[in-house]
Design a protein around this motif. Sequence first.
Motif, PDB file in Angstrom:
ATOM      1  N   SER A  19       6.113   4.837  -2.020  1.00 58.46           N
ATOM      2  CA  SER A  19       5.852   4.008  -3.199  1.00 58.46           C
ATOM      3  C   SER A  19       6.969   2.978  -3.354  1.00 58.46           C
ATOM      4  CB  SER A  19       5.788   4.882  -4.454  1.00 58.46           C
ATOM      5  OG  SER A  19       5.664   4.086  -5.626  1.00 58.46           O
ATOM      6  N   GLY A 197      -3.602   2.025   3.937  1.00 65.96           N
ATOM      7  CA  GLY A 197      -3.271   0.742   3.346  1.00 65.96           C
ATOM      8  C   GLY A 197      -2.042   0.150   4.012  1.00 65.96           C
ATOM      9  N   SER A 247      -1.495   4.919  -0.924  1.00 71.82           N
ATOM     10  CA  SER A 247      -2.381   4.310  -1.919  1.00 71.82           C
ATOM     11  C   SER A 247      -2.564   5.183  -3.152  1.00 71.82           C
ATOM     12  CB  SER A 247      -3.759   4.033  -1.299  1.00 71.82           C
ATOM     13  OG  SER A 247      -3.640   3.233  -0.157  1.00 71.82           O
ATOM     14  N   LEU A 250      -0.752   4.525  -6.370  1.00 72.31           N
ATOM     15  CA  LEU A 250      -0.866   3.241  -7.074  1.00 72.31           C
ATOM     16  C   LEU A 250      -1.436   3.415  -8.479  1.00 72.31           C
ATOM     17  CD1 LEU A 250      -2.256   0.982  -4.193  1.00 72.31           C
ATOM     18  CD2 LEU A 250       0.000   0.799  -5.278  1.00 72.31           C
ATOM     19  N   THR A 257       2.195  -0.422 -11.163  1.00 73.16           N
ATOM     20  CA  THR A 257       1.153  -1.297 -10.625  1.00 73.16           C
ATOM     21  C   THR A 257       0.656  -2.246 -11.718  1.00 73.16           C
ATOM     22  OG1 THR A 257       0.477   0.559  -9.230  1.00 73.16           O
ATOM     23  CG2 THR A 257      -1.081  -1.279  -9.415  1.00 73.16           C
ATOM     24  N   ILE A 265      -8.520  -1.202  -8.490  1.00 73.33           N
ATOM     25  CA  ILE A 265      -8.505  -0.010  -7.637  1.00 73.33           C
ATOM     26  C   ILE A 265      -9.426   1.070  -8.214  1.00 73.33           C
ATOM     27  CG2 ILE A 265      -7.088   1.889  -6.768  1.00 73.33           C
ATOM     28  CD1 ILE A 265      -4.713  -0.109  -6.810  1.00 73.33           C
ATOM     29  N   THR A 273     -11.984  -2.645   1.238  1.00 71.56           N
ATOM     30  CA  THR A 273     -10.728  -3.003   1.892  1.00 71.56           C
ATOM     31  C   THR A 273     -11.051  -3.657   3.222  1.00 71.56           C
ATOM     32  OG1 THR A 273     -10.378  -1.016   3.248  1.00 71.56           O
ATOM     33  CG2 THR A 273      -9.691  -0.900   0.929  1.00 71.56           C
ATOM     34  N   ALA A 333      -3.946  -1.729   0.364  1.00 66.28           N
ATOM     35  CA  ALA A 333      -4.718  -0.620  -0.206  1.00 66.28           C
ATOM     36  C   ALA A 333      -5.505   0.058   0.904  1.00 66.28           C
ATOM     37  CB  ALA A 333      -5.678  -1.129  -1.285  1.00 66.28           C
ATOM     38  N   GLY A 334      -5.476   1.386   0.926  1.00 66.11           N
ATOM     39  CA  GLY A 334      -6.207   2.146   1.932  1.00 66.11           C
ATOM     40  C   GLY A 334      -7.628   2.450   1.480  1.00 66.11           C
ATOM     41  N   ILE A 337      -8.991   4.263  -1.841  1.00 67.06           N
ATOM     42  CA  ILE A 337      -9.136   3.703  -3.193  1.00 67.06           C
ATOM     43  C   ILE A 337     -10.536   3.959  -3.742  1.00 67.06           C
ATOM     44  CG2 ILE A 337      -7.351   1.944  -2.944  1.00 67.06           C
ATOM     45  CD1 ILE A 337      -9.601  -0.140  -2.669  1.00 67.06           C
TER      46      ILE A 337
END
Lengths: 370, 370
Positions: A19, A197, A247, A250, A257, A265, A273, A333-334, A337
């Motif tokens: 993070s 992500g 991710s 987040l 965020t 998200i 994505t 972002a992976g 999300i």
Amino acid sequence: MRTRVTDMLGIELPIFAFSHCRDVVAAVSRAGGMGVLGALYFTPEELEMELKWIDDHVDGRPYGVDVVMPASYEGADMGVDSAEDLVGRLQGMIPDGHRKFVDDLLAAHGVAELSGSDAGKVLLGWTDATARPQVEVALRHPIALLANALGPPPADVVELAHARGVKVAALASTPRHAVKQVEVGVDIVVAQGTEAGGHTGEISTMVLIPQVVDAVDVPVLAAGGIGDGRQMAAGMALGAEGVWTGSIWLTVEEADTPEMARRRILEATSRDTVRSRSWTGKPARLLKNEWTDAWEAADSPGTLPMPLQFMLVSDALRRIGRSDAAELATFPAGQIIGTMNQVRPAKDVVFTMVEQYIEATERLGRLTQE
Amino acid sequence: MRTRVTDMLGIELPIFAFSHCRDVVAAVSRAGGMGVLGALYFTPEELEMELKWIDDHVDGRPYGVDVVMPASYEGADMGVDSAEDLVGRLQGMIPDGHRKFVDDLLAAHGVAELSGSDAGKVLLGWTDATARPQVEVALRHPIALLANALGPPPADVVELAHARGVKVAALASTPRHAVKQVEVGVDIVVAQGTEAGGHTGEISTMVLIPQVVDAVDVPVLAAGGIGDGRQMAAGMALGAEGVWTGSIWLTVEEADTPEMARRRILEATSRDTVRSRSWTGKPARLLKNEWTDAWEAADSPGTLPMPLQFMLVSDALRRIGRSDAAELATFPAGQIIGTMNQVRPAKDVVFTMVEQYIEATERLGRLTQE
């Protein structure tokens, strides 16, 4: 839970939380996992402040720092001594046509100019010249882990970390990368699948993890698509000795965020994505929107190599973030999300993950006993 | 091993093997799993012969048939009655520029013309008009499972299967697709991640399976990236009640895979596949080579919608297969081809998968007990 990784780092749970937010890092470490602060956006002075704060809030638990020292980037062979020198030289390499494309895109979406703009001056910590001071700051703190996000770190950085008793991890998206990392002394390989992500390769987590586990002797963490305890159990079933997550943090309560991003998200599906070079010049999975689409369109000038692309777009992304042009606001972002639908404290995410992990492993065991 | 799927179908192992080769289908069913014959390339008469052979060689074990009834394709609303009628109408929709592009590509690689060419006449079983006769043939045999590869099958086909005591499965690449399939009566959802070979979506197996498991009440099979027992355990940890495999059978001893393709698979890495529309007009993961590259190049005319693209390229692919132009020979292949390095009997693949599955689940259980 015990694996070679928990033993190596003195943690209770092999759950790593990447993070950029110090609150998340401290919360996950306090919950028994390991928070890892992404240093990329911080100057050495800012990083010093963040790490001091973590030291004061982590209750003595181990935590880590993640830097970005890419194996290759434009300017790597210029032989410059300072970040300022490098920025000046790199600025001249950005074509006017690219600057105009970005200006026109923002104008078309009504994004206002900002005063005090830093257009083209931002280099960030993804060159040797900018990441090394971050490493020096990090090693002055009681960190347990130094991670490198883009391939094998320089051998002397590994030695420096080891001399301070700090373990070194590095992200790999192919088994070949993993072998190279172990050759320079990396202690833990983070094998990251394409669904992750940020900067990411092509091979999926399901396919990649066993290949990396078979290719190296050091412990492997599974990364990419890990957001709950079923995915954690899957990563461990594939041979990993822990999981590296990103991710999922987040949208925790502690995360700083921006509200627009958090809302986006919570609403997104896993198809929202895309792997794109439009952020840094290297492929990274980002929220797909009109920004990422614009760089793929027929009139796109194409992206520039790292670090020129981010120098080109950093000011634009900052302006977008402060405007109402949500349709252009992208960020790493992976694919998980799509399942992030609520805001919870980081501690709850950790504990739920462990509960689900135990449920999943018990269920697996029962299947062969009946 | 027992799951709802093994109970439903009367099989010992929840391992499903998709293959166009009858020998593989029979071998996997005899080993306790379930072979599923891909009917796509067969005329109804050929399919009748293949299923008769399987009936004679499967020792009474359950097996399945996979057809392709896409929810949408060009010509779906033409109201034609026969495959011949449909072919004639569709042929006229293929632009000359596309035909020239294919001709030029083959000429540049020295691929010879074939006598008795069927250029542009091949439609295959991916329209309602061509797949329905396959379904009728299949239901005259003692099959246990009818699978549909491209979305929900027509409701009346599901009813027809159920009336004969045949269970119906369908492939889904998003949770939304899975819900639609259950609405038309599908008994088993095959949730297939982007790493799979052939027609495939964007979401990875790691991310997709839990979403589908949470979205539907019927049992889910994990597909995409499943080639060994660690991957099987991972799929089950994610909530699946069985695994659906495909690419892994291309290199078993029993497979009738052409020698050039088999050699290429044994050498390939997991980065040697690409999602491409150049085979059928819908995105499918194929071996990446000069064929798939050519359709992405600046001078590409772009691909045509299903089923026009395959009508356009089928003859070319046949000519390439009979030439020395290995650099153009592509075929559906998942990312696990990177780990397929040896030729073994199908039975050994099944038994090794089960052994590895048990090892993985025992290892997972130990991690939380220490």
